[in-house]
Design a protein around this motif. Structure first.
Motif, short mmCIF file in Angstrom:
data_model
loop_
_atom_site.label_atom_id
_atom_site.label_comp_id
_atom_site.label_asym_id
_atom_site.label_seq_id
_atom_site.Cartn_x
_atom_site.Cartn_y
_atom_site.Cartn_z
N GLY A 37 0.92 -1.25 0.04
CA GLY A 37 -0.06 -0.10 -0.09
C GLY A 37 0.88 1.28 -0.01
O GLY A 37 2.24 1.14 -0.09
N ASP A 38 0.31 2.37 -0.23
CA ASP A 38 0.99 3.60 -0.10
C ASP A 38 1.48 3.92 1.46
O ASP A 38 1.03 4.01 2.36
CB ASP A 38 -0.07 4.70 -0.22
CG ASP A 38 0.60 6.11 -0.48
OD1 ASP A 38 1.71 6.29 -0.11
OD2 ASP A 38 -0.07 6.91 -1.17
N SER A 39 3.06 4.08 1.24
CA SER A 39 3.64 4.10 2.48
C SER A 39 3.51 5.67 3.25
O SER A 39 3.76 5.50 4.62
CB SER A 39 5.36 3.90 2.46
OG SER A 39 5.77 4.63 1.32
N ALA A 40 3.07 6.32 2.50
CA ALA A 40 2.74 7.83 3.32
C ALA A 40 1.25 8.21 3.44
O ALA A 40 1.01 9.11 4.19
CB ALA A 40 3.41 8.66 2.39
N ALA A 41 0.31 7.44 2.88
CA ALA A 41 -1.07 7.68 2.93
C ALA A 41 -1.60 7.41 4.41
O ALA A 41 -1.29 6.42 5.09
CB ALA A 41 -1.77 6.88 1.96
N PRO A 42 -2.60 8.24 4.72
CA PRO A 42 -3.10 7.87 6.17
C PRO A 42 -3.76 6.78 6.14
O PRO A 42 -4.28 6.14 5.13
CB PRO A 42 -4.16 9.06 6.40
CG PRO A 42 -3.54 10.20 5.54
CD PRO A 42 -3.02 9.58 4.34
N VAL A 43 -3.92 6.14 7.48
CA VAL A 43 -4.52 4.76 7.27
C VAL A 43 -5.98 5.26 8.29
O VAL A 43 -6.01 5.58 9.21
CB VAL A 43 -3.93 3.79 8.59
CG1 VAL A 43 -4.80 2.54 8.62
CG2 VAL A 43 -2.47 3.42 7.89
N LYS A 44 -7.09 5.01 7.33
CA LYS A 44 -8.37 5.30 7.80
C LYS A 44 -8.81 4.27 8.80
O LYS A 44 -9.02 3.15 8.41
CB LYS A 44 -9.24 5.46 6.89
CG LYS A 44 -8.98 6.60 5.85
CD LYS A 44 -9.96 6.82 4.38
CE LYS A 44 -9.53 7.75 3.79
NZ LYS A 44 -10.50 8.15 2.61
#
Length: 399
Positions: A37-44
């Motif tokens: 997954g995107d290593s910088a995107a927030p985890v919702k």
């Protein structure tokens, strides 16, 4: 529903994992998530729980515990690796329909982790939604046994009803040949409590009978007389509602509390004054109370909330589970599930283990006593039972 614990009815042995397994579960939440997954995107993360309604006080403890647990598990960063844990809180008001609608809305917005469920009825409706959409669901204070084994995507961060009843059983040692009386109100609540005691304690060799009172009863002397005449080795009281103070006063005045071991559940601190002078004469089964343990997690929680109450540990454990899931699974929900199965961790209560077979959360439970009176009651642990000792029977995973 446990006795006074959740104001819901009861709905319905694995060993702890070896030290080597526990060790593999202890990676730092600061490490980069390994699941892709995107290593910088927030985890919702969606938190659907009771902010209002009958169980709002439970929900308040849950969310306070969750935020303290998130701080503890991420070492104050609120992040797993470089990814911020982004929380969205939704009030279900204890209404399953509202909870389902909220869960679907969150899932539609890309949320892959749902936690909360203060009420059992809510948890049982959200669990199938998690399975249908393949998202991780971590149920909270909801005590119904039916959450365990609901499906591969559903876990729990609190205890279940069976663990309460097993704790009650511990007060009489070997139940074989013992007489147990359940004192409860007529209706579904009383029916479920009686059935649970017959299954757990009666199934272990005790003879279980009941004394039932109409929910409208305000005079309890006749029922106290029936209880005394039965001469039980254990009286299991399952009571909810505003008549509790009068009921306890009558049992005390009629000598019931001095004639046998009387066990009930220790609810949130605000309820303790309802026991009146009887409080110091009752034996309590307890999920948790302030001072029941002295773990690093309990110290961290206490520093945040000052006084730990019944459902703070459920929120705290949920946050630990979320961090573990993201750390090991990234955005891959199936990897999250695998990361939680057979995981042992040190929670507020002590050693916690998620049983892989059905996702039961094996955990310590407590025997407790109250001293003092009214608003000045304090609780102390008389005995701690291990996760092995209170483990519910394994059930087949339903989905």
């Amino acid at each position: 529903m446990t006795v006074r614990h959740t104001r819901r009815a009861f709905l319905s042995a694995a060993t702890m994992m070896a030290a080597a397994l526990a060790a593999t579960a202890c990676g730092s939440p600061q490490d980069t998530a390994t699941g892709g997954g995107d290593s910088a995107a927030p985890v919702k993360v969606g938190l659907v729980y009771s902010q209002s309604g009958a169980l709002a006080s439970y929900g308040k403890q849950y969310i306070e515990g969750f935020k303290a647990g998130l701080d503890f598990a991420t070492k104050g960063t609120g992040k797993v690796g470089d990814r911020k844990i982004e929380l969205t809180e939704v009030d279900d008001a204890g209404d399953p329909a509202k909870a389902v609608s909220a869960a679907k809305d969150l899932i539609g917005k890309g949320t892959k982790i749902i936690a909360g469920s203060t009420a059992s009825g809510v948890a049982l409706q959200v669990a199938p939604i998690a399975a249908q959409n393949k998202v991780l669901f971590i149920s909270g204070p909801a005590a119904t046994d039916a959450v365990t084994g609901a499906n591969k995507y559903t876990f729990r961060s609190g205890r279940q009803s069976y663990q309460d009843v097993v704790t009650a059983k511990s007060f009489i040692g070997d139940p074989t040949g013992k007489k147990v009386v359940v004192f409860a109100q007529d209706g579904a609540f009383g029916d479920a409590n009686e059935a649970a005691v017959k299954t757990v304690i009666g199934g272990a060799g005790a003879t279980v009978s009941s004394v039932r009172a109409p929910a409208s009863a305000t005079e309890f002397t006749p029922f106290a007389s029936q209880i005394k005449a039965a001469k039980p080795d254990l009286l299991f009281v399952a009571w909810a509602g505003t008549t509790a103070p009068a009921m306890w006063q009558t049992l005390d005045q009629q000598g019931v509390l001095s004639s046998t071991t009387v066990v009930t559940g220790l609810d949130i601190r605000a309820s303790w004054p309802t026991f009146g002078a009887a409080g110091a004469k009752i034996s309590f089964l307890s999920h948790y109370f302030d001072g029941a343990s002295d773990t690093e997690a309990s110290k961290a929680l206490k520093a945040k909330v000052n006084t730990i109450d019944l459902f703070h540990p459920d929120g705290f454990a949920a946050a630990q589970m979320v961090v573990r899931a993201v750390q090991e699974g990234g955005d891959d929900v199936d990897k999250m599930v695998k990361a939680l199965e057979d995981w042992s961790f040190d929670g507020v209560k002590g050693k916690m283990t998620i049983r892989a077979a059905d996702h039961a959360l094996l955990q310590p439970m407590f025997q407790a006593k109250l001293t003092g009176s009214g608003t000045a009651f304090t609780a102390s642990a008389q005995k701690s039972l291990t996760g092995d000792e209170t483990a519910p029977p394994a059930v087949a995973m339903k989905g």
